[in-house]
Write a protein that holds these residues in place. Structure first.
Motif, mmCIF file in Angstrom:
data_model
loop_
_atom_site.group_PDB
_atom_site.id
_atom_site.type_symbol
_atom_site.label_atom_id
_atom_site.label_comp_id
_atom_site.label_asym_id
_atom_site.label_seq_id
_atom_site.Cartn_x
_atom_site.Cartn_y
_atom_site.Cartn_z
ATOM 1 N N ASN A 69 22.556 48.954 51.251
ATOM 2 C CA ASN A 69 22.807 47.605 50.770
ATOM 3 C C ASN A 69 23.385 47.620 49.360
ATOM 4 O O ASN A 69 24.308 46.865 49.042
ATOM 5 N N SER A 70 22.862 48.499 48.520
ATOM 6 C CA SER A 70 23.375 48.603 47.149
ATOM 7 C C SER A 70 24.833 49.042 47.156
ATOM 8 O O SER A 70 25.661 48.488 46.428
ATOM 9 N N PHE A 71 25.151 50.023 47.986
ATOM 10 C CA PHE A 71 26.534 50.487 48.092
ATOM 11 C C PHE A 71 27.445 49.362 48.564
ATOM 12 O O PHE A 71 28.520 49.142 48.007
ATOM 13 N N LEU A 72 26.999 48.618 49.574
ATOM 14 C CA LEU A 72 27.824 47.535 50.110
ATOM 15 C C LEU A 72 27.866 46.320 49.184
ATOM 16 O O LEU A 72 28.721 45.454 49.347
ATOM 17 N N SER A 73 26.954 46.243 48.221
ATOM 18 C CA SER A 73 26.967 45.147 47.243
ATOM 19 C C SER A 73 27.856 45.465 46.052
ATOM 20 O O SER A 73 28.450 44.570 45.455
ATOM 21 N N ILE A 74 27.951 46.729 45.696
ATOM 22 C CA ILE A 74 28.705 47.104 44.491
ATOM 23 C C ILE A 74 30.210 46.953 44.707
ATOM 24 O O ILE A 74 30.945 46.623 43.781
ATOM 25 N N LEU A 75 30.676 47.165 45.925
ATOM 26 C CA LEU A 75 32.121 47.068 46.193
ATOM 27 C C LEU A 75 32.655 45.658 45.948
ATOM 28 O O LEU A 75 33.617 45.489 45.194
ATOM 29 N N PRO A 76 32.067 44.608 46.546
ATOM 30 C CA PRO A 76 32.583 43.268 46.246
ATOM 31 C C PRO A 76 32.364 42.854 44.799
ATOM 32 O O PRO A 76 33.175 42.124 44.231
ATOM 33 N N LEU A 77 31.287 43.351 44.187
ATOM 34 C CA LEU A 77 31.053 43.053 42.775
ATOM 35 C C LEU A 77 32.222 43.575 41.939
ATOM 36 O O LEU A 77 32.735 42.867 41.071
ATOM 37 N N MET A 78 32.667 44.792 42.213
ATOM 38 C CA MET A 78 33.792 45.366 41.465
ATOM 39 C C MET A 78 35.071 44.567 41.722
ATOM 40 O O MET A 78 35.841 44.314 40.791
ATOM 41 N N ILE A 79 35.298 44.166 42.961
ATOM 42 C CA ILE A 79 36.503 43.395 43.288
ATOM 43 C C ILE A 79 36.503 42.064 42.537
ATOM 44 O O ILE A 79 37.519 41.664 41.955
ATOM 45 N N LEU A 80 35.380 41.388 42.542
ATOM 46 C CA LEU A 80 35.292 40.099 41.847
ATOM 47 C C LEU A 80 35.526 40.267 40.352
ATOM 48 O O LEU A 80 36.264 39.492 39.737
ATOM 49 N N ARG A 81 34.924 41.279 39.766
ATOM 50 C CA ARG A 81 35.109 41.512 38.321
ATOM 51 C C ARG A 81 36.550 41.899 38.022
ATOM 52 O O ARG A 81 37.084 41.535 36.981
ATOM 53 N N TYR A 82 37.174 42.602 38.921
ATOM 54 C CA TYR A 82 38.567 43.006 38.745
ATOM 55 C C TYR A 82 39.501 41.797 38.824
ATOM 56 O O TYR A 82 40.494 41.723 38.104
ATOM 57 N N ASN A 83 39.181 40.847 39.679
ATOM 58 C CA ASN A 83 40.050 39.680 39.883
ATOM 59 C C ASN A 83 39.923 38.621 38.790
ATOM 60 O O ASN A 83 40.872 37.880 38.542
ATOM 61 N N VAL A 84 38.781 38.530 38.153
ATOM 62 C CA VAL A 84 38.548 37.455 37.176
ATOM 63 C C VAL A 84 39.569 37.452 36.035
ATOM 64 O O VAL A 84 40.135 36.394 35.721
ATOM 65 N N PRO A 85 39.874 38.580 35.371
ATOM 66 C CA PRO A 85 40.872 38.519 34.284
ATOM 67 C C PRO A 85 42.238 38.043 34.766
ATOM 68 O O PRO A 85 42.945 37.338 34.034
ATOM 69 N N ARG A 86 42.620 38.390 35.977
ATOM 70 C CA ARG A 86 43.903 37.942 36.523
ATOM 71 C C ARG A 86 43.898 36.430 36.742
ATOM 72 O O ARG A 86 44.868 35.741 36.446
ATOM 73 N N LEU A 87 42.780 35.934 37.236
ATOM 74 C CA LEU A 87 42.657 34.488 37.427
ATOM 75 C C LEU A 87 42.654 33.756 36.084
ATOM 76 O O LEU A 87 43.241 32.681 35.959
ATOM 77 N N GLU A 88 41.996 34.330 35.096
ATOM 78 C CA GLU A 88 41.967 33.701 33.770
ATOM 79 C C GLU A 88 43.365 33.642 33.161
ATOM 80 O O GLU A 88 43.734 32.638 32.554
ATOM 81 N N ARG A 89 44.135 34.718 33.320
ATOM 82 C CA ARG A 89 45.519 34.705 32.800
ATOM 83 C C ARG A 89 46.351 33.658 33.539
ATOM 84 O O ARG A 89 47.121 32.927 32.925
ATOM 85 N N LEU A 90 46.185 33.579 34.856
ATOM 86 C CA LEU A 90 46.905 32.572 35.639
ATOM 87 C C LEU A 90 46.516 31.166 35.195
ATOM 88 O O LEU A 90 47.379 30.297 35.049
#
Length: 193
Positions: free
Chosen positions: A159-180
């Motif tokens: 569960n931890s492994f499967l939780s960390i992947l979307p967490l990283m994706i969301l954190r990766y996407n936030v700066p791009r959304l903020e710039r947009l």
């Protein structure tokens, strides 16, 4: 979705094989099978409870783009890129539909209000996945030691492994959304003059 199913299936197979062949416990085959089959349902229910509490019990202001905890550094994004996030991020399950928000059903993707809501939903998702990453291990406290170590611990690790992947994706996407969002806000300000 396939990635999740394969990962969960592999974890269940290893738990079964480990308990039946490698570290035989004083359990019947039926008990091992039932405990093994219970794991995904238990973890999903537990994750759902924590997600519901985070989503509905915490104030919205904790998840806006101005909250310092949710700021993502360039170094963090570079780390995700080193992990190859650009190649695998689109293969990880998106669960926004459970919060009545999905990037696939958008009337106007260039609406600043939508982008601001998207950032907030990403921040909610980060918190949910962060807590799911940690709280799966709390389930160990509710079971006898032999079941906790042989069944719940491997499920919590998966569960931890499967939780960390979307967490990283969301954190990766936030700066791009903020710039947009900044670009869209500047454009709206120019158009209103």
């Amino acid at each position: 979705m396939l990635f999740y199913i394969v990962t969960i299936g592999l974890a269940m197979a290893l738990v079964f094989l480990g308990n039946f062949f490698w570290f035989p416990a004083d359990m019947s085959l039926v008990k091992i099978i039932l405990l093994d089959l219970m794991l995904p349902f238990l973890i999903v229910a537990w994750d759902g409870i924590s997600a519901t509490l985070i989503r509905h019990a915490l104030p919205n202001k904790w998840f806006t783009r101005d909250v310092r905890f949710h700021k993502v550094s360039k170094d963090e994004c570079k780390f995700y890129e080193l992990l190859g996030i650009k190649f695998w991020k689109d293969h990880i399950l998106e669960l926004g539909m459970f919060t009545s928000f999905s990037k696939k059903k958008v009337a106007d993707p260039n609406d600043p209000a939508y982008i601001e809501r998207f950032i907030m939903e990403c921040n909610y998702g980060v918190q949910v996945h962060l807590w799911n990453f940690l709280l799966g291990f709390v389930l160990l406290l509710f079971f006898p030691d032999d079941i906790a170590m042989r069944f719940i611990l491997p499920a919590a690790i998966t569960n931890s492994f499967l939780s960390i992947l979307p967490l990283m994706i969301l954190r990766y996407n936030v700066p791009r959304l903020e710039r947009l969002l900044v670009i869209l806000e500047k454009k709206a300000a120019r158009n209103s003059k």
